[in-house]
Design a protein around this motif. Structure first.
Motif, PDB file in Angstrom:
ATOM      1  N   HIS A 188       0.827  -1.214   0.000  1.00  0.00           N
ATOM      2  CA  HIS A 188       0.000   0.000   0.000  1.00  0.00           C
ATOM      3  C   HIS A 188       0.864   1.267   0.000  1.00  0.00           C
ATOM      4  O   HIS A 188       0.459   2.296  -0.547  1.00  0.00           O
ATOM      5  CB  HIS A 188      -0.985   0.008   1.179  1.00  0.00           C
ATOM      6  CG  HIS A 188      -0.341   0.156   2.516  1.00  0.00           C
ATOM      7  ND1 HIS A 188      -0.100   1.384   3.087  1.00  0.00           N
ATOM      8  CD2 HIS A 188       0.115  -0.771   3.393  1.00  0.00           C
ATOM      9  CE1 HIS A 188       0.481   1.203   4.274  1.00  0.00           C
ATOM     10  NE2 HIS A 188       0.619  -0.089   4.468  1.00  0.00           N
ATOM     11  N   GLN A 189       2.063   1.203   0.573  1.00  0.00           N
ATOM     12  CA  GLN A 189       2.958   2.365   0.566  1.00  0.00           C
ATOM     13  C   GLN A 189       3.460   2.653  -0.848  1.00  0.00           C
ATOM     14  O   GLN A 189       3.505   3.807  -1.273  1.00  0.00           O
ATOM     15  CB  GLN A 189       4.146   2.134   1.507  1.00  0.00           C
ATOM     16  CG  GLN A 189       3.751   2.108   2.971  1.00  0.00           C
ATOM     17  CD  GLN A 189       4.921   1.713   3.841  1.00  0.00           C
ATOM     18  OE1 GLN A 189       5.488   0.637   3.696  1.00  0.00           O
ATOM     19  NE2 GLN A 189       5.281   2.599   4.754  1.00  0.00           N
ATOM     20  N   LEU A 190       3.847   1.601  -1.568  1.00  0.00           N
ATOM     21  CA  LEU A 190       4.323   1.806  -2.933  1.00  0.00           C
ATOM     22  C   LEU A 190       3.175   2.271  -3.831  1.00  0.00           C
ATOM     23  O   LEU A 190       3.369   3.117  -4.697  1.00  0.00           O
ATOM     24  CB  LEU A 190       4.986   0.547  -3.490  1.00  0.00           C
ATOM     25  CG  LEU A 190       5.720   0.745  -4.827  1.00  0.00           C
ATOM     26  CD1 LEU A 190       6.806   1.821  -4.719  1.00  0.00           C
ATOM     27  CD2 LEU A 190       6.320  -0.559  -5.315  1.00  0.00           C
ATOM     28  N   GLU A 191       1.989   1.760  -3.595  1.00  0.00           N
ATOM     29  CA  GLU A 191       0.828   2.215  -4.360  1.00  0.00           C
ATOM     30  C   GLU A 191       0.613   3.719  -4.155  1.00  0.00           C
ATOM     31  O   GLU A 191       0.336   4.456  -5.108  1.00  0.00           O
ATOM     32  CB  GLU A 191      -0.419   1.433  -3.964  1.00  0.00           C
ATOM     33  CG  GLU A 191      -0.401   0.002  -4.465  1.00  0.00           C
ATOM     34  CD  GLU A 191      -1.477  -0.878  -3.850  1.00  0.00           C
ATOM     35  OE1 GLU A 191      -2.130  -0.474  -2.851  1.00  0.00           O
ATOM     36  OE2 GLU A 191      -1.670  -1.992  -4.365  1.00  0.00           O
ATOM     37  N   ALA A 192       0.756   4.194  -2.916  1.00  0.00           N
ATOM     38  CA  ALA A 192       0.585   5.626  -2.616  1.00  0.00           C
ATOM     39  C   ALA A 192       1.679   6.462  -3.281  1.00  0.00           C
ATOM     40  O   ALA A 192       1.414   7.555  -3.786  1.00  0.00           O
ATOM     41  CB  ALA A 192       0.576   5.848  -1.105  1.00  0.00           C
ATOM     42  N   ILE A 193       2.908   5.958  -3.288  1.00  0.00           N
ATOM     43  CA  ILE A 193       4.030   6.655  -3.921  1.00  0.00           C
ATOM     44  C   ILE A 193       3.766   6.811  -5.419  1.00  0.00           C
ATOM     45  O   ILE A 193       3.960   7.882  -5.992  1.00  0.00           O
ATOM     46  CB  ILE A 193       5.351   5.894  -3.656  1.00  0.00           C
ATOM     47  CG1 ILE A 193       5.783   6.113  -2.200  1.00  0.00           C
ATOM     48  CG2 ILE A 193       6.446   6.293  -4.639  1.00  0.00           C
ATOM     49  CD1 ILE A 193       6.882   5.170  -1.729  1.00  0.00           C
ATOM     50  N   VAL A 194       3.291   5.756  -6.050  1.00  0.00           N
ATOM     51  CA  VAL A 194       2.992   5.795  -7.486  1.00  0.00           C
ATOM     52  C   VAL A 194       1.825   6.755  -7.752  1.00  0.00           C
ATOM     53  O   VAL A 194       1.876   7.561  -8.682  1.00  0.00           O
ATOM     54  CB  VAL A 194       2.703   4.378  -8.021  1.00  0.00           C
ATOM     55  CG1 VAL A 194       2.070   4.413  -9.394  1.00  0.00           C
ATOM     56  CG2 VAL A 194       4.001   3.560  -8.040  1.00  0.00           C
ATOM     57  N   ALA A 195       0.805   6.696  -6.926  1.00  0.00           N
ATOM     58  CA  ALA A 195      -0.360   7.578  -7.108  1.00  0.00           C
ATOM     59  C   ALA A 195       0.017   9.050  -6.959  1.00  0.00           C
ATOM     60  O   ALA A 195      -0.576   9.915  -7.594  1.00  0.00           O
ATOM     61  CB  ALA A 195      -1.458   7.207  -6.122  1.00  0.00           C
ATOM     62  N   ALA A 196       1.034   9.338  -6.132  1.00  0.00           N
ATOM     63  CA  ALA A 196       1.457  10.722  -5.879  1.00  0.00           C
ATOM     64  C   ALA A 196       2.501  11.221  -6.878  1.00  0.00           C
ATOM     65  O   ALA A 196       2.975  12.344  -6.751  1.00  0.00           O
ATOM     66  CB  ALA A 196       2.013  10.833  -4.461  1.00  0.00           C
ATOM     67  N   ASN A 197       2.851  10.409  -7.864  1.00  0.00           N
ATOM     68  CA  ASN A 197       3.863  10.785  -8.849  1.00  0.00           C
ATOM     69  C   ASN A 197       3.568  12.178  -9.423  1.00  0.00           C
ATOM     70  O   ASN A 197       2.538  12.368 -10.069  1.00  0.00           O
ATOM     71  CB  ASN A 197       3.896   9.740  -9.970  1.00  0.00           C
ATOM     72  CG  ASN A 197       4.753  10.163 -11.137  1.00  0.00           C
ATOM     73  OD1 ASN A 197       5.629  11.011 -11.011  1.00  0.00           O
ATOM     74  ND2 ASN A 197       4.493   9.561 -12.281  1.00  0.00           N
ATOM     75  N   PRO A 198       4.475  13.134  -9.214  1.00  0.00           N
ATOM     76  CA  PRO A 198       4.230  14.492  -9.711  1.00  0.00           C
ATOM     77  C   PRO A 198       4.528  14.668 -11.205  1.00  0.00           C
ATOM     78  O   PRO A 198       4.307  15.749 -11.739  1.00  0.00           O
ATOM     79  CB  PRO A 198       5.203  15.332  -8.876  1.00  0.00           C
ATOM     80  CG  PRO A 198       6.342  14.401  -8.598  1.00  0.00           C
ATOM     81  CD  PRO A 198       5.707  13.031  -8.428  1.00  0.00           C
ATOM     82  N   PHE A 199       5.011  13.622 -11.859  1.00  0.00           N
ATOM     83  CA  PHE A 199       5.372  13.695 -13.281  1.00  0.00           C
ATOM     84  C   PHE A 199       4.648  12.602 -14.081  1.00  0.00           C
ATOM     85  O   PHE A 199       5.293  11.772 -14.723  1.00  0.00           O
ATOM     86  CB  PHE A 199       6.894  13.563 -13.455  1.00  0.00           C
ATOM     87  CG  PHE A 199       7.681  14.496 -12.583  1.00  0.00           C
ATOM     88  CD1 PHE A 199       7.636  15.873 -12.800  1.00  0.00           C
ATOM     89  CD2 PHE A 199       8.448  14.012 -11.534  1.00  0.00           C
ATOM     90  CE1 PHE A 199       8.349  16.743 -11.990  1.00  0.00           C
ATOM     91  CE2 PHE A 199       9.164  14.873 -10.717  1.00  0.00           C
ATOM     92  CZ  PHE A 199       9.112  16.243 -10.947  1.00  0.00           C
ATOM     93  N   PRO A 200       3.332  12.581 -14.072  1.00  0.00           N
ATOM     94  CA  PRO A 200       2.608  11.492 -14.748  1.00  0.00           C
ATOM     95  C   PRO A 200       2.891  11.405 -16.250  1.00  0.00           C
ATOM     96  O   PRO A 200       2.860  10.310 -16.807  1.00  0.00           O
ATOM     97  CB  PRO A 200       1.134  11.787 -14.462  1.00  0.00           C
ATOM     98  CG  PRO A 200       1.088  13.228 -14.077  1.00  0.00           C
ATOM     99  CD  PRO A 200       2.417  13.549 -13.462  1.00  0.00           C
ATOM    100  N   ALA A 201       3.181  12.520 -16.895  1.00  0.00           N
ATOM    101  CA  ALA A 201       3.490  12.488 -18.331  1.00  0.00           C
ATOM    102  C   ALA A 201       4.750  11.672 -18.603  1.00  0.00           C
ATOM    103  O   ALA A 201       4.914  11.102 -19.690  1.00  0.00           O
ATOM    104  CB  ALA A 201       3.647  13.906 -18.877  1.00  0.00           C
ATOM    105  N   ALA A 202       5.650  11.579 -17.628  1.00  0.00           N
ATOM    106  CA  ALA A 202       6.912  10.850 -17.793  1.00  0.00           C
ATOM    107  C   ALA A 202       6.706   9.337 -17.816  1.00  0.00           C
ATOM    108  O   ALA A 202       7.615   8.604 -18.209  1.00  0.00           O
ATOM    109  CB  ALA A 202       7.874  11.219 -16.660  1.00  0.00           C
ATOM    110  N   GLN A 203       5.548   8.867 -17.427  1.00  0.00           N
ATOM    111  CA  GLN A 203       5.296   7.424 -17.407  1.00  0.00           C
ATOM    112  C   GLN A 203       5.373   6.802 -18.797  1.00  0.00           C
ATOM    113  O   GLN A 203       5.598   5.609 -18.927  1.00  0.00           O
ATOM    114  CB  GLN A 203       3.946   7.136 -16.757  1.00  0.00           C
ATOM    115  CG  GLN A 203       3.919   7.508 -15.292  1.00  0.00           C
ATOM    116  CD  GLN A 203       2.528   7.419 -14.690  1.00  0.00           C
ATOM    117  OE1 GLN A 203       1.572   6.996 -15.315  1.00  0.00           O
ATOM    118  NE2 GLN A 203       2.421   7.831 -13.440  1.00  0.00           N
ATOM    119  N   ASP A 204       5.220   7.622 -19.830  1.00  0.00           N
ATOM    120  CA  ASP A 204       5.317   7.112 -21.199  1.00  0.00           C
ATOM    121  C   ASP A 204       6.749   6.759 -21.578  1.00  0.00           C
ATOM    122  O   ASP A 204       6.964   6.037 -22.548  1.00  0.00           O
ATOM    123  CB  ASP A 204       4.766   8.145 -22.193  1.00  0.00           C
ATOM    124  CG  ASP A 204       3.264   8.327 -22.050  1.00  0.00           C
ATOM    125  OD1 ASP A 204       2.586   7.408 -21.541  1.00  0.00           O
ATOM    126  OD2 ASP A 204       2.771   9.397 -22.442  1.00  0.00           O
TER     127      ASP A 204
END
Length: 179
Positions: free
Chosen positions: A82-98
């Motif tokens: 659940h901690q890693l899920e929260a870290i991913v959800a809070a990613n401030p650079f979602p465009a970089a996921q591509d």
């Protein structure tokens, strides 16, 4: 229900030093009572279940077991799923996921008490962006982490040890933890 953990080991299987084959890591984790152990690539990433609820104690036990078996004591950073899920959800650079190799997560071993963010800003390339949020340092480095002056100085200017993973590895680890 047992907690699902994600382990990120720092500095193993890099440049021929601190060799720890993943089959041996699985055996070490299983010897400590961990179950459903899965690893991802050779850089020390494991997902598993364990009835031990004290993450600090479990990380210390893993480090000690590796030292007893292999003769070196890697830094072991543990997160619950659940901690890693929260870290991913809070990613401030979602465009970089591509571009999975451009987005990096530096997991801090402790909160940065006096981070020198001004020094990190000075090291930031024109196309780089970063954010320190709690025990995580997010770095978007489109030109690559290998060329980033910022990436190589993160630990020094945060004043705390870190271990970094790219978006692809973090995503895969969540997938493994989801079983």
């Amino acid at each position: 229900m047992m907690p699902s953990y994600l382990a990120f080991l720092r500095g193993i299987n890099v440049g021929g030093k601190h060799k720890l084959p993943m089959q041996e890591l699985i055996a070490i984790l299983e010897s400590l009572g961990c179950t459903n152990v899965k690893t991802y690539i050779q850089s020390g990433n494991a997902a598993f279940d364990c009835k031990q609820r004290n993450r600090g104690k479990l990380a210390a036990e893993i480090t000690a077991a590796i030292e007893a078996n292999k003769g070196f004591a890697p830094l072991v950073l543990l997160l619950e799923q659940h901690q890693l899920e929260a870290i991913v959800a809070a990613n401030p650079f979602p465009a970089a996921q591509d571009d999975p190799k451009s987005l990096h997560f530096f997991f801090l071993t402790a909160p940065a008490k006096k981070p020198d963010l001004a020094a990190l800003e000075k090291l930031t390339a024109a196309d780089e962006s970063f954010l320190l949020a709690g025990n995580l340092f997010y770095l978007h480095a489109p030109s690559g982490i290998g060329r980033s002056k910022l990436a190589e100085k993160v630990d020094r200017h945060l004043g705390v040890a870190t271990t970094a993973r790219n978006w692809r590895t973090v995503s895969k680890m969540l997938e493994l933890a989801g079983k």
